[in-house]
Scaffold this motif. Structure first.
Motif, PDB file in Angstrom:
ATOM      1  N   TYR A   1       0.854  -1.190   0.000  1.00  0.00           N
ATOM      2  CA  TYR A   1       0.000   0.000   0.000  1.00  0.00           C
ATOM      3  C   TYR A   1       0.889   1.239   0.000  1.00  0.00           C
ATOM      4  CZ  TYR A   1      -3.267   3.631   1.105  1.00  0.00           C
ATOM      5  OH  TYR A   1      -4.001   4.785   1.030  1.00  0.00           O
ATOM      6  N   LEU A   2       0.599   2.156  -0.921  1.00  0.00           N
ATOM      7  CA  LEU A   2       1.369   3.385  -1.054  1.00  0.00           C
ATOM      8  C   LEU A   2       0.458   4.587  -0.824  1.00  0.00           C
ATOM      9  CD1 LEU A   2       3.189   2.094  -4.204  1.00  0.00           C
ATOM     10  CD2 LEU A   2       4.225   2.380  -1.938  1.00  0.00           C
ATOM     11  N   HIS A   3       0.731   5.325   0.228  1.00  0.00           N
ATOM     12  CA  HIS A   3      -0.091   6.469   0.618  1.00  0.00           C
ATOM     13  C   HIS A   3       0.174   7.663  -0.289  1.00  0.00           C
ATOM     14  CE1 HIS A   3       3.299   8.649   2.347  1.00  0.00           C
ATOM     15  NE2 HIS A   3       3.698   7.478   2.857  1.00  0.00           N
ATOM     16  N   GLY A   4      -0.661   8.656  -0.165  1.00  0.00           N
ATOM     17  CA  GLY A   4      -0.517   9.882  -0.942  1.00  0.00           C
ATOM     18  C   GLY A   4       0.454  10.863  -0.309  1.00  0.00           C
ATOM     19  N   LEU A   5       0.599  12.003  -0.948  1.00  0.00           N
ATOM     20  CA  LEU A   5       1.494  13.067  -0.496  1.00  0.00           C
ATOM     21  C   LEU A   5       1.059  13.565   0.884  1.00  0.00           C
ATOM     22  CD1 LEU A   5       3.827  14.981  -1.339  1.00  0.00           C
ATOM     23  CD2 LEU A   5       2.080  16.510  -2.265  1.00  0.00           C
ATOM     24  N   ASP A   6       2.012  13.671   1.797  1.00  0.00           N
ATOM     25  CA  ASP A   6       1.760  14.160   3.163  1.00  0.00           C
ATOM     26  C   ASP A   6       0.654  13.368   3.853  1.00  0.00           C
ATOM     27  OD1 ASP A   6       3.672  16.178   2.682  1.00  0.00           O
ATOM     28  OD2 ASP A   6       2.139  17.515   1.865  1.00  0.00           O
ATOM     29  N   SER A   7       0.616  12.078   3.634  1.00  0.00           N
ATOM     30  CA  SER A   7      -0.447  11.239   4.151  1.00  0.00           C
ATOM     31  C   SER A   7       0.152   9.984   4.770  1.00  0.00           C
ATOM     32  CB  SER A   7      -1.405  10.881   3.003  1.00  0.00           C
ATOM     33  OG  SER A   7      -2.530  10.201   3.487  1.00  0.00           O
ATOM     34  N   SER A   8      -0.721   9.060   5.148  1.00  0.00           N
ATOM     35  CA  SER A   8      -0.323   7.751   5.654  1.00  0.00           C
ATOM     36  C   SER A   8      -1.535   6.832   5.566  1.00  0.00           C
ATOM     37  CB  SER A   8       0.182   7.846   7.102  1.00  0.00           C
ATOM     38  OG  SER A   8      -0.860   8.279   7.951  1.00  0.00           O
ATOM     39  N   LEU A   9      -1.318   5.557   5.808  1.00  0.00           N
ATOM     40  CA  LEU A   9      -2.415   4.594   5.807  1.00  0.00           C
ATOM     41  C   LEU A   9      -3.146   4.699   7.141  1.00  0.00           C
ATOM     42  CD1 LEU A   9      -3.947   2.171   4.597  1.00  0.00           C
ATOM     43  CD2 LEU A   9      -2.149   0.700   5.533  1.00  0.00           C
ATOM     44  N   SER A  10      -4.441   4.999   7.081  1.00  0.00           N
ATOM     45  CA  SER A  10      -5.234   5.119   8.310  1.00  0.00           C
ATOM     46  C   SER A  10      -5.498   3.736   8.905  1.00  0.00           C
ATOM     47  CB  SER A  10      -6.560   5.818   8.031  1.00  0.00           C
ATOM     48  OG  SER A  10      -7.419   4.972   7.276  1.00  0.00           O
TER      49      SER A  10
ATOM     50  N   LYS B   1      -8.443   1.982   7.151  1.00  0.00           N
ATOM     51  CA  LYS B   1      -8.135   1.367   5.853  1.00  0.00           C
ATOM     52  C   LYS B   1      -7.216   0.158   6.025  1.00  0.00           C
ATOM     53  CE  LYS B   1      -9.108   5.438   3.120  1.00  0.00           C
ATOM     54  NZ  LYS B   1      -8.582   6.536   2.292  1.00  0.00           N
ATOM     55  N   LEU B   2      -6.331   0.208   7.002  1.00  0.00           N
ATOM     56  CA  LEU B   2      -5.496  -0.954   7.299  1.00  0.00           C
ATOM     57  C   LEU B   2      -6.379  -2.140   7.693  1.00  0.00           C
ATOM     58  CD1 LEU B   2      -2.759  -2.315   7.685  1.00  0.00           C
ATOM     59  CD2 LEU B   2      -2.674  -1.304   9.989  1.00  0.00           C
ATOM     60  N   GLU B   3      -7.405  -1.891   8.483  1.00  0.00           N
ATOM     61  CA  GLU B   3      -8.331  -2.958   8.895  1.00  0.00           C
ATOM     62  C   GLU B   3      -9.076  -3.528   7.695  1.00  0.00           C
ATOM     63  OE1 GLU B   3      -8.499  -4.512  11.878  1.00  0.00           O
ATOM     64  OE2 GLU B   3      -6.789  -3.223  12.342  1.00  0.00           O
ATOM     65  N   VAL B   4      -9.384  -2.696   6.711  1.00  0.00           N
ATOM     66  CA  VAL B   4     -10.039  -3.170   5.482  1.00  0.00           C
ATOM     67  C   VAL B   4      -9.094  -4.110   4.725  1.00  0.00           C
ATOM     68  CG1 VAL B   4     -10.841  -2.442   3.184  1.00  0.00           C
ATOM     69  CG2 VAL B   4     -11.563  -1.171   5.219  1.00  0.00           C
ATOM     70  N   LEU B   5      -7.810  -3.786   4.712  1.00  0.00           N
ATOM     71  CA  LEU B   5      -6.842  -4.557   3.941  1.00  0.00           C
ATOM     72  C   LEU B   5      -6.409  -5.860   4.620  1.00  0.00           C
ATOM     73  CD1 LEU B   5      -4.556  -1.645   2.693  1.00  0.00           C
ATOM     74  CD2 LEU B   5      -6.206  -2.955   1.339  1.00  0.00           C
TER      75      LEU B   5
ATOM     76  N   PHE C   1       2.075  -4.321   3.542  1.00  0.00           N
ATOM     77  CA  PHE C   1       3.329  -3.581   3.674  1.00  0.00           C
ATOM     78  C   PHE C   1       3.026  -2.146   3.277  1.00  0.00           C
ATOM     79  CE2 PHE C   1       4.216  -7.969   2.960  1.00  0.00           C
ATOM     80  CZ  PHE C   1       5.255  -8.259   3.829  1.00  0.00           C
ATOM     81  N   TYR C   2       3.361  -1.212   4.146  1.00  0.00           N
ATOM     82  CA  TYR C   2       2.987   0.182   3.887  1.00  0.00           C
ATOM     83  C   TYR C   2       4.084   1.125   4.376  1.00  0.00           C
ATOM     84  CZ  TYR C   2       1.126  -0.552   8.624  1.00  0.00           C
ATOM     85  OH  TYR C   2       0.979  -0.897   9.954  1.00  0.00           O
TER      86      TYR C   2
ATOM     87  N   HIS D   1       1.677  -9.430  -4.628  1.00  0.00           N
ATOM     88  CA  HIS D   1       0.574  -9.939  -5.432  1.00  0.00           C
ATOM     89  C   HIS D   1      -0.393  -8.835  -5.819  1.00  0.00           C
ATOM     90  CE1 HIS D   1       2.193 -13.258  -2.997  1.00  0.00           C
ATOM     91  NE2 HIS D   1       2.094 -13.900  -4.147  1.00  0.00           N
ATOM     92  N   ALA D   2      -0.286  -7.695  -5.131  1.00  0.00           N
ATOM     93  CA  ALA D   2      -1.143  -6.542  -5.434  1.00  0.00           C
ATOM     94  C   ALA D   2      -0.475  -5.278  -4.921  1.00  0.00           C
ATOM     95  CB  ALA D   2      -2.521  -6.704  -4.791  1.00  0.00           C
ATOM     96  N   ILE D   3      -0.673  -4.202  -5.692  1.00  0.00           N
ATOM     97  CA  ILE D   3      -0.195  -2.878  -5.315  1.00  0.00           C
ATOM     98  C   ILE D   3      -1.439  -1.999  -5.202  1.00  0.00           C
ATOM     99  CG2 ILE D   3       1.298  -0.946  -5.925  1.00  0.00           C
ATOM    100  CD1 ILE D   3       2.822  -3.659  -5.884  1.00  0.00           C
ATOM    101  N   ILE D   4      -1.560  -1.264  -4.104  1.00  0.00           N
ATOM    102  CA  ILE D   4      -2.678  -0.342  -3.923  1.00  0.00           C
ATOM    103  C   ILE D   4      -2.098   1.022  -3.583  1.00  0.00           C
ATOM    104  CG2 ILE D   4      -4.751   0.208  -2.585  1.00  0.00           C
ATOM    105  CD1 ILE D   4      -5.092  -2.809  -2.096  1.00  0.00           C
ATOM    106  N   GLY D   5      -2.560   2.049  -4.282  1.00  0.00           N
ATOM    107  CA  GLY D   5      -2.042   3.382  -4.021  1.00  0.00           C
ATOM    108  C   GLY D   5      -3.084   4.443  -4.257  1.00  0.00           C
ATOM    109  N   SER D   6      -2.875   5.574  -3.602  1.00  0.00           N
ATOM    110  CA  SER D   6      -3.801   6.695  -3.724  1.00  0.00           C
ATOM    111  C   SER D   6      -3.018   7.962  -4.039  1.00  0.00           C
ATOM    112  CB  SER D   6      -4.573   6.862  -2.410  1.00  0.00           C
ATOM    113  OG  SER D   6      -5.514   7.894  -2.519  1.00  0.00           O
ATOM    114  N   SER D   7      -3.478   8.695  -5.042  1.00  0.00           N
ATOM    115  CA  SER D   7      -2.902   9.973  -5.445  1.00  0.00           C
ATOM    116  C   SER D   7      -1.421   9.822  -5.775  1.00  0.00           C
ATOM    117  CB  SER D   7      -3.164  11.021  -4.367  1.00  0.00           C
ATOM    118  OG  SER D   7      -2.824  12.307  -4.827  1.00  0.00           O
TER     119      SER D   7
END
Length: 165
Positions: A5-14, A17-21, A28-29, A54-60
């Protein structure tokens, strides 16, 4: 299943959302400072060189990075409002040719004024590869930030699609 999981600019994984994943695999974040590190692509690839994702997830901004890591690792990607066409911070990018069969799902917010869906669609139209299977969804009610319920819905759909591939 290993998920990057790749977060956005000036952000982090909440935490939400971690619980969803978590039910979908090992998450790995890395905490990335896109402003201070102009080569996040190589940083992430080196940090996880011994792992298969096996998967890449990213925002912004993380969607931008996720797009390129997906190409480098030939891993499917779920990208929320990816900053493909332009970014407010510079990242050194080496050319990664997307020449293998791949799957990318892009979720674009019609009301996004930070990363406009038109710019993303234009980028994809100019960089499309015939071997990449793109799924592009424009959510009319979505802005730039991804609410947890949208995130959960799209992650489930993406994971179901991966099971079919």
């Amino acid at each position: 299943m290993n998920i990057l999981y790749l977060h956005g600019l000036d952000s982090s994984l909440s935490e939400e959302k971690l619980e969803v994943l978590k039910p979908h695999g090992n998450i790995f974040y890395p905490q990335l400072d896109y402003r201070e590190n102009s080569n996040c692509l190589d940083y992430v690839l080196k940090q996880y060189k011994d792992l298969k994702f096996h998967a890449i997830i990213g925002s912004s901004m993380g969607g931008f990075l996720g797009y390129h890591i997906s190409n480098a690792l030939n891993a499917p990607a779920l990208l929320f409002n990816p900053a493909l066409a332009y970014r407010t911070v510079h990242q050194d990018m080496r050319l990664i040719v997307d020449d293998k069969p791949n799957y990318k799902s892009l979720i674009l917010g019609a009301k996004d004024t930070v990363v406009t869906p038109v710019s993303t669609l234009d980028f994809v139209s100019h960089h499309i590869n015939s071997k990449t299977n793109f799924s592009i969804k424009i959510r009319q009610e979505l802005e730039h930030r991804i609410p947890v319920d949208f995130f959960e819905e799209e992650v489930k759909l993406f994971m179901n699609q991966l099971n079919k591939i």
